[in-house]
Design a protein around this motif. Structure first.
Motif, PDB file in Angstrom:
ATOM      1  N   UNK A   1      -1.239  -3.277   1.725  1.00 31.72           N
ATOM      2  CA  UNK A   1      -0.525  -1.997   1.738  1.00 31.72           C
ATOM      3  C   UNK A   1      -0.180  -1.653   3.178  1.00 31.72           C
TER       4      UNK A   1
ATOM      5  N   UNK B   1       6.212 -11.127   2.488  1.00 25.53           N
ATOM      6  CA  UNK B   1       7.366 -10.546   1.805  1.00 25.53           C
ATOM      7  C   UNK B   1       6.995  -9.176   1.261  1.00 25.53           C
TER       8      UNK B   1
ATOM      9  N   UNK C   1       3.689   7.513  -1.213  1.00 28.39           N
ATOM     10  CA  UNK C   1       2.587   7.297  -0.272  1.00 28.39           C
ATOM     11  C   UNK C   1       3.089   6.743   1.066  1.00 28.39           C
TER      12      UNK C   1
ATOM     13  N   UNK D   1       3.382  -8.488  -8.365  1.00 30.09           N
ATOM     14  CA  UNK D   1       4.821  -8.235  -8.460  1.00 30.09           C
ATOM     15  C   UNK D   1       5.641  -9.343  -7.793  1.00 30.09           C
ATOM     16  N   UNK D   2       6.624  -9.849  -8.504  1.00 29.95           N
ATOM     17  CA  UNK D   2       7.442 -10.933  -7.957  1.00 29.95           C
ATOM     18  C   UNK D   2       8.534 -10.347  -7.076  1.00 29.95           C
ATOM     19  N   UNK D   3       9.023 -11.161  -6.125  1.00 24.78           N
ATOM     20  CA  UNK D   3      10.152 -10.745  -5.268  1.00 24.78           C
ATOM     21  C   UNK D   3      11.148 -11.899  -5.267  1.00 24.78           C
ATOM     22  N   UNK D   4      12.406 -11.629  -4.890  1.00 22.45           N
ATOM     23  CA  UNK D   4      13.449 -12.635  -5.056  1.00 22.45           C
ATOM     24  C   UNK D   4      13.158 -13.984  -4.400  1.00 22.45           C
ATOM     25  N   UNK D   5      12.444 -13.984  -3.297  1.00 23.52           N
ATOM     26  CA  UNK D   5      12.123 -15.247  -2.633  1.00 23.52           C
ATOM     27  C   UNK D   5      11.288 -16.180  -3.488  1.00 23.52           C
TER      28      UNK D   5
ATOM     29  N   UNK E   1       2.951  -9.274   0.237  1.00 29.07           N
ATOM     30  CA  UNK E   1       2.178 -10.322  -0.440  1.00 29.07           C
ATOM     31  C   UNK E   1       1.165 -10.984   0.485  1.00 29.07           C
TER      32      UNK E   1
ATOM     33  N   UNK F   1       6.803  -6.733  -1.564  1.00 30.93           N
ATOM     34  CA  UNK F   1       6.809  -6.915  -3.021  1.00 30.93           C
ATOM     35  C   UNK F   1       6.789  -5.585  -3.762  1.00 30.93           C
TER      36      UNK F   1
ATOM     37  N   UNK G   1       4.285  -2.432  -0.264  1.00 35.66           N
ATOM     38  CA  UNK G   1       3.361  -3.499  -0.664  1.00 35.66           C
ATOM     39  C   UNK G   1       3.889  -4.813  -0.128  1.00 35.66           C
TER      40      UNK G   1
ATOM     41  N   UNK H   1       7.360  -0.922  -3.389  1.00 34.59           N
ATOM     42  CA  UNK H   1       7.574   0.343  -2.660  1.00 34.59           C
ATOM     43  C   UNK H   1       6.702   1.410  -3.290  1.00 34.59           C
ATOM     44  N   UNK H   2       6.061   2.228  -2.452  1.00 34.64           N
ATOM     45  CA  UNK H   2       5.359   3.426  -2.934  1.00 34.64           C
ATOM     46  C   UNK H   2       5.851   4.576  -2.081  1.00 34.64           C
TER      47      UNK H   2
ATOM     48  N   UNK I   1      -2.566  -8.567  -2.277  1.00 36.49           N
ATOM     49  CA  UNK I   1      -1.709  -7.440  -1.946  1.00 36.49           C
ATOM     50  C   UNK I   1      -2.171  -6.841  -0.623  1.00 36.49           C
TER      51      UNK I   1
ATOM     52  N   UNK J   1      12.740  -4.866  -1.557  1.00 37.67           N
ATOM     53  CA  UNK J   1      11.789  -5.863  -2.046  1.00 37.67           C
ATOM     54  C   UNK J   1      12.385  -7.246  -1.781  1.00 37.67           C
ATOM     55  N   UNK J   2      11.595  -8.105  -1.192  1.00 37.85           N
ATOM     56  CA  UNK J   2      12.073  -9.410  -0.748  1.00 37.85           C
ATOM     57  C   UNK J   2      12.217  -9.507   0.763  1.00 37.85           C
TER      58      UNK J   2
ATOM     59  N   UNK K   1      11.422  -9.896   4.542  1.00 39.97           N
ATOM     60  CA  UNK K   1      10.330 -10.594   5.239  1.00 39.97           C
ATOM     61  C   UNK K   1       9.866  -9.792   6.452  1.00 39.97           C
TER      62      UNK K   1
END
Lengths: 379, 379
Positions: A325, A263, A271, B86-90, A277, A265, A275, A267-268, A323, A339-340, A342
């Motif tokens: 990257x 997933x 860069x 960092x958590x994500x909605x899933x 998981x 998790x 990110x 944004x950068x 994490x 974020x979230x 897949x």
């Protein structure tokens, strides 16, 4: 209703059964064409469900890399097993327990002292260990040289006691992994073949039986021209495939059957990085594609969308424990990767990445998760 | 009678409880001296037994890196937890289930959209998520900049719904791992402190509560000069230690509490090499000490005898899935290291190596194995 990929907790290990079965079919056809039996190595898949699917074509028994695998696969109906890592005395009792239970567990040996110990301990433990002498066909990791005196010493040490007997010879041309062309892989395949055939002939000439003449690595399986004198071929990673195998031409990227579901998790944007998981534990720290030409290097893995389509040039550039990257060669449209979201990661080395997971979530041509298949990790 | 180290199946993960307890005492004393609470990170040890031992000094709650860890440690009596990735909605529903069960699980967020989603989802899931805003103190992995507008946006998004509330701010000065001197580590510790104290002040000035002001990494924990304004420090690898931590001066080699027990399975006298049964899966492919000066590089691990005495310069030079190749700077006396001999390997990075094992075999000043402590791996 089946769960879907999008509903799984992340990270998770995904296995595409269609790709797996195509890989198994291809190896079965290769072994048939080469006129040898196939003894699939289960160290990569570590799954009884996969072993069941792998019983196709000229498959006799299976190969394992740990005694825990041997125990697990024997409990799941695999009776003919070869534990292909050199055994040491601390493992004799556990191997003997399998033999007493009815498992035909062959063990590997490359040292006369161990052969003598096996012949003695087998008698004490109430078994006759089937012993395969490991031959060094050029990798120089383990095994005795094809012309070394140790070969006959080991055979004699086994014959001197009642607790072991010579089953045959085996080699693993692991230096095939350094091959970078079909010609190079063919050459290693021939080194493997020549080494075991020569040693089998030496043993027979000295009066020893040598029923098993075993070679194997996935790259040489795919590239051997002929295997005259060989009885069986062992290989494992071909089942799942990975970026390294694809990179050296032992398979194709489309043949990679496993991926890590992850997933987004974070944004950068500054860069051009997402990110995810999936970090060092979810992907492993294997960077074996870094030994390949630059266009084949994939950081800690190559990124696809949820449907499995490669996002060209997107790789996991660095990992921390949990994490990863993800970087891309062109600007990422962060609004498409909220974020979230897949994604999936194709591994550099599936044997290592898969070992972090207790099970496979199995898909079969759609995003429905049709099964959960346990894996046997650890020792 | 207890089993002994020599009787264990190999490879196995060994934990020396005396060293562990000394490491825990040292951190407790550091936190006390710094006047902050300690929130030990359990991502390294992943063991309820270790968490119980870690409740010493000014320990309030614990930190975790996966929701599986959160579920496991809550089930083992740890009520105050911070999930610091960092958590994500899933993952909202799974986190909410813990909160509803009575776990005070704080979650980490560095994006206004996720904060808004938490505030909305919490209400739907019947919880109020305690949310910690992650601050980037210089590592540039995750977190919002101390001066960024996103900080107050996140706080406002949390306040706009009833399903979440602001617990505080946290940072991880992971760039401390690039530090190579006490001065460098002190400087990162001060960057961590300054970043969270500044953001806590910004939040308070804007009318938001900010109870938790959290910093942490093992190197900065050991080197911070003062932590004024900080409420707690999170660190994890200090419990077990490893060669990398020792190499950057965040501990000493004698503080390494974990090692991999392995058996000699082969001799290659022509290469001055021993084969052991600890390979890529047993040790991991982490080579983080390769970023250190040459004398601190340890291949895939540093070799000791069974009693734990370092064999100077002996390292695991290369690994295959289940094989490790041990080399030494002087000629190995192979008659002293017969096949079957037990050795131990100190890991480069204990968080990664330990993850291959379901449990620790615990020793306590002798070769008797006094306990077996499970670990919670996976996701």
């Amino acid at each position: 209703m089946s769960p879907t990929l999008a509903s799984l907790p992340t990270p998770a290990l995904i296995l595409d059964r269609r790709i797996l079965e195509a890989n198994l079919d291809r190896a079965a056809a290769r072994a048939t064409a080469l006129g040898v039996r196939l003894r699939p190595h289960l160290k990569t898949a570590k799954s009884a469900h996969v072993a069941d699917l792998a019983r196709r074509g000229p498959v006799g028994g299976f190969t394992v890399s740990t005694l825990k695998e041997a125990e697990y696969f024997f409990a799941h109906g695999c009776r003919d097993l070869f534990y292909a890592v050199p055994i040491e005395p601390g493992k004799f009792a556990r191997a003997a327990a399998l033999l007493r239970a009815g498992c035909d567990l062959a063990v590997s040996c490359d040292h006369p002292a161990v052969a003598a110990a096996l012949a003695k301990a087998g008698a004490e433990l109430g078994v006759r260990f089937p012993v395969v002498i490991e031959i060094d066909s050029g990798e120089h990791r383990s095994g005795v040289g094809a012309e070394s005196g140790a070969l006959l010493e080991i055979a004699r040490a086994l014959a001197a006691g009642s607790g072991a007997f010579l089953r045959g010879v085996s080699t693993h041309g692991g230096h095939s992994y350094a091959g970078r062309s079909p010609e190079a892989l063919r050459a290693v395949a021939e080194q493997e073949r020549a080494a075991v055939v020569q040693t089998a002939e030496r043993l027979r000439a000295a009066g020893f039986d040598c029923a098993m003449v075993s070679v194997g690595s996935s790259p040489t399986m795919m590239h051997a021209e002929h295997l005259r004198g060989v009885t069986e071929i062992r290989c494992g990673v071909y089942m799942l495939g990975d970026l390294f195998q694809a990179g050296i031409g032992a398979g194709r990227r489309e043949d990679i059957a496993v991926s890590v579901l992850t997933a987004v998790i974070g944004h950068r944007p500054e860069k051009n990085t997402l990110l995810v998981d999936a970090g060092a534990l979810a992907l492993s720290k294997d960077v074996s594609t870094h030994s390949l030409p630059p266009e084949l290097r994939a950081g800690y893995g190559l990124v696809t969308d949820l449907a499995g389509h490669v996002l060209p040039g997107w790789t996991v550039a660095s990992v921390y424990q949990e994490h990863g990257l993800v970087t891309a060669p062109t600007p990422i449209d962060f609004s498409r990767y909220l974020i979230g979201t897949r994604l999936r990661i194709l591994p550099n080395h599936s044997c290592i990445t898969a070992a972090a997971y207790d099970c496979y979530h199995v898909v079969d041509g759609s995003d429905a998760v049709v099964a959960e298949w346990p894996r046997v990790n650890g020792w």
